[in-house]
Design a protein around this motif. Structure first.
Motif, PDB file in Angstrom:
ATOM      1  N   CYS A  32       0.839  -1.199   0.000  1.00 57.51           N
ATOM      2  CA  CYS A  32       0.000   0.000   0.000  1.00 57.51           C
ATOM      3  C   CYS A  32       0.879   1.255   0.000  1.00 57.51           C
ATOM      4  O   CYS A  32       2.105   1.173   0.118  1.00 57.51           O
ATOM      5  N   LEU A  34       1.495   3.425   2.126  1.00 60.57           N
ATOM      6  CA  LEU A  34       2.284   3.778   3.323  1.00 60.57           C
ATOM      7  C   LEU A  34       3.777   3.575   3.065  1.00 60.57           C
ATOM      8  O   LEU A  34       4.622   4.221   3.668  1.00 60.57           O
ATOM      9  N   SER A  54      -3.819   1.131  12.069  1.00 57.14           N
ATOM     10  CA  SER A  54      -3.986  -0.004  12.979  1.00 57.14           C
ATOM     11  C   SER A  54      -2.606  -0.588  13.322  1.00 57.14           C
ATOM     12  O   SER A  54      -1.577  -0.125  12.819  1.00 57.14           O
ATOM     13  N   THR A  56      -1.573  -3.302  12.216  1.00 53.34           N
ATOM     14  CA  THR A  56      -1.024  -3.858  10.959  1.00 53.34           C
ATOM     15  C   THR A  56      -0.178  -2.802  10.256  1.00 53.34           C
ATOM     16  O   THR A  56       0.914  -3.084   9.756  1.00 53.34           O
ATOM     17  N   CYS A  57      -0.703  -1.563  10.230  1.00 58.93           N
ATOM     18  CA  CYS A  57       0.042  -0.482   9.559  1.00 58.93           C
ATOM     19  C   CYS A  57       1.366  -0.250  10.295  1.00 58.93           C
ATOM     20  O   CYS A  57       2.416  -0.087   9.657  1.00 58.93           O
ATOM     21  N   LEU A  60       3.734  -2.928   9.363  1.00 53.69           N
ATOM     22  CA  LEU A  60       4.286  -2.770   8.006  1.00 53.69           C
ATOM     23  C   LEU A  60       5.398  -1.723   8.019  1.00 53.69           C
ATOM     24  O   LEU A  60       6.498  -1.955   7.515  1.00 53.69           O
ATOM     25  N   SER A 117      -5.007   5.556   6.500  1.00 53.33           N
ATOM     26  CA  SER A 117      -4.826   4.139   6.146  1.00 53.33           C
ATOM     27  C   SER A 117      -6.207   3.521   5.911  1.00 53.33           C
ATOM     28  O   SER A 117      -7.199   4.236   5.855  1.00 53.33           O
ATOM     29  N   CYS A 118      -6.273   2.197   5.810  1.00 50.82           N
ATOM     30  CA  CYS A 118      -7.565   1.648   5.399  1.00 50.82           C
ATOM     31  C   CYS A 118      -8.459   1.026   6.473  1.00 50.82           C
ATOM     32  O   CYS A 118      -9.595   0.690   6.167  1.00 50.82           O
ATOM     33  N   PRO A 119      -8.021   0.861   7.715  1.00 49.56           N
ATOM     34  CA  PRO A 119      -8.985   0.327   8.677  1.00 49.56           C
ATOM     35  C   PRO A 119     -10.238   1.210   8.751  1.00 49.56           C
ATOM     36  O   PRO A 119     -10.130   2.440   8.637  1.00 49.56           O
ATOM     37  N   GLY A 149      -2.522   6.904   2.540  1.00 52.74           N
ATOM     38  CA  GLY A 149      -1.619   5.843   2.077  1.00 52.74           C
ATOM     39  C   GLY A 149      -2.368   4.519   2.112  1.00 52.74           C
ATOM     40  O   GLY A 149      -1.760   3.446   2.079  1.00 52.74           O
ATOM     41  N   SER A 150      -3.690   4.609   2.205  1.00 53.78           N
ATOM     42  CA  SER A 150      -4.532   3.425   2.350  1.00 53.78           C
ATOM     43  C   SER A 150      -4.362   2.435   1.195  1.00 53.78           C
ATOM     44  O   SER A 150      -4.269   2.833   0.033  1.00 53.78           O
ATOM     45  N   GLY A 151      -4.354   1.171   1.549  1.00 56.04           N
ATOM     46  CA  GLY A 151      -4.225   0.123   0.535  1.00 56.04           C
ATOM     47  C   GLY A 151      -5.440   0.040  -0.375  1.00 56.04           C
ATOM     48  O   GLY A 151      -5.379  -0.559  -1.452  1.00 56.04           O
TER      49      GLY A 151
HETATM   50 FE1  SF4 Z   1      -2.521  -2.776   5.627  1.00 58.22          FE
HETATM   51 FE2  SF4 Z   1      -4.193  -0.829   4.891  1.00 58.22          FE
HETATM   52 FE3  SF4 Z   1      -2.467  -0.383   6.882  1.00 58.22          FE
HETATM   53 FE4  SF4 Z   1      -1.575  -0.601   4.367  1.00 58.22          FE
HETATM   54  S1  SF4 Z   1      -2.940   0.986   5.153  1.00 58.22           S
HETATM   55  S2  SF4 Z   1      -0.701  -1.600   6.187  1.00 58.22           S
HETATM   56  S3  SF4 Z   1      -2.973  -2.145   3.502  1.00 58.22           S
HETATM   57  S4  SF4 Z   1      -4.143  -1.883   6.889  1.00 58.22           S
END
Ligand code: SF4
Length: 433
Positions: A32, A34, A54, A56-57, A60, A117-119, A149-151
């Motif tokens: 994504c 980010l 989140s 997850t971001c 990453l 981001s995408c959450p 920077g959302s996926g």
């Molecule tokens: Fe995953 Fe979306 Fe965060 Fe990128 S922005 S790390 S795709 S949750």
């Protein structure tokens, strides 16, 4: 000095200008936006990137970038956990608290990006209002901007596009009626930027500004007298925003390889009235060095086939370079997004009949790749390991974004990035069991 004359670029035909493009909208394997923070935080040295996202971001950003950082990190993640709508007010308060704490601790920050981001909890937050609110609060010492920077909205390099496009409305205006100025648009390694700045100076082209700049308080001016050259092919929104401020894009291929770099510089030289003889004399030494450097790799790469999975949007300029300057065969050139007008000069130089694809349906594309059995596959990290496991040679696309590859002095290094995996594979094949 006996300068080698520049050979005007002439495509034997219109290449792939009107070629059909296979458009796929299925599952995709791309980072994504980010990810762009990894090189942008190094480029704008007093900017800070606060990902609103989140865990997850955060993971990453830390895992992708952590290993590459040796200065104090200039990015962080404000974790937004699951909340219902009633909890959104708290979210805004929390964000304000995080920003206040950060700016207190790091007074050197002059430009702060809130990166969306995408959450779903983040999507519900209005980050542009948050940026306005925080800008007003910390003005004039700190500017707060936002981008996504959302996926869901961006792939990999589009993060840079979104970041630069967010900066354009705040760029100072050029003086009305002033002579034309050049803006080079797209993050380049400092060493590459310095080489180009030197060449422009020798060519009598100026004033020249680089965008993004190295310091947040050195934003380039923009206006109707701005002519801009894209240094990267993934800057569609940034280009549009610059054009809305009156700037004009100079159409050119991208500065990869001898041919691309020459044509890119020529576009600026034509706009600034640099004479052909001067252009030839100034660029000849670097062209000769780059041509010699490429010759060393042609034996390894000539007639080898390459397959590009869509990743960085650099695929078409890279394919043009590999095919025309190193004699490689293009099996498929995939790109996440094909901007016909920004890539018009590149498409005209691609060999007729090249298979072009846009977007991705990863399983179908993997099938095509297996059927083609290319000598080398350019792809993301997620695909590289399984393909290597199937006996294919791969090149990580992300490396091509992190490594300085633009300009004459880097042409040999760029070729080597493709030659190295093939040499390694050949050595492994020869090694005794
Ligand atoms: Fe995953 Fe979306 Fe965060 Fe990128 S922005 S790390 S795709 S949750």
């Amino acid at each position: 000095m006996n300068a080698a004359p520049v050979i005007p670029i002439r495509a034997a035909s219109t290449g792939c200008s009107d070629a059909p493009v296979l458009r796929e909208r299925g599952q995709r394997e791309v980072f994504c936006g980010l990810t762009g923070i990894i090189w942008l935080h190094r480029k704008i040295q007093d900017a800070f990137f606060l990902v609103v996202g989140s865990r997850t971001c955060a993971h990453l950003i830390q895992s992708a970038a952590g290993v590459m950082i040796f200065a104090e990190p200039r990015f962080a993640t404000a974790i937004i956990d699951e909340r219902d709508l009633a909890g959104l007010a708290d979210c805004n308060d929390e964000l304000d608290r995080v920003v206040a704490r950060l700016l207190e601790r790091r007074p050197e920050i002059k430009l702060l990006f809130l990166v969306g981001s995408c959450p779903s909890e983040v999507i519900k937050l209005d980050l542009s209002r948050a940026a306005q609110r925080l800008s007003a609060r910390f003005n004039p010492g700190v500017r707060v901007l936002n981008y996504s920077g959302s996926g869901i909205e961006t792939t990999f390099t589009q993060g840079e596009d979104a970041c630069l496009a967010a900066l354009v409305p705040g760029l100072p205006a050029t003086t009305a009626g002033a002579p034309i100025e050049l803006m080079v648009v797209g993050a380049l390694a400092d060493v590459v930027e310095d080489q180009f700045a030197r060449l422009f100076r020798q060519l009598g082209i100026g004033p020249v500004h680089f965008f993004p700049p190295r310091q947040a308080n050195r934003m380039p001016p923009v206006g109707p007298n701005t002519r801009f050259l894209l240094a990267q092919p993934f800057l569609a929104d940034t280009a549009q925003a610059l054009q809305a401020r009156g700037a004009r894009r100079l159409a050119a291929p991208f500065p990869l390889g001898v041919e691309g770099t020459t044509a890119w510089l020529q576009a600026a030289a034509a706009a600034f009235g640099t004479e052909g003889q001067i252009f030839d004399a100034v660029t000849a030494p670097a062209r000769q060095r780059a041509t010699a450097a490429l010759a060393r790799h042609r034996a390894q790469l000539g007639d080898r086939s390459v397959f590009f999975f869509p990743d960085s949007q650099l695929e078409i300029p890279l394919a043009r370079f590999l095919s025309r300057e190193l004699g490689m065969r293009l099996t498929e050139v995939g790109t996440p997004y094909l901007h016909r007008s920004h890539l018009a000069e590149e498409l005209a130089l691609l060999p007729e009949g090249t298979t072009l694809s846009e977007g991705q349906d990863v399983e179908k594309q993997l099938d095509r790749c297996r059927a083609a059995r290319p000598d080398i596959v350019v792809c993301g990290l997620g695909l590289a390991n399984p393909l290597e496991g199937e006996g294919m040679t791969t090149k990580w696309a992300i490396e091509l974004v992190f490594t300085p590859i633009q300009g004459y002095e880097q042409a040999g290094d760029l070729a080597e990035l493709f030659a190295r995996p093939l040499v390694r594979r050949a050595r492994l094949a020869r090694a005794p069991e």
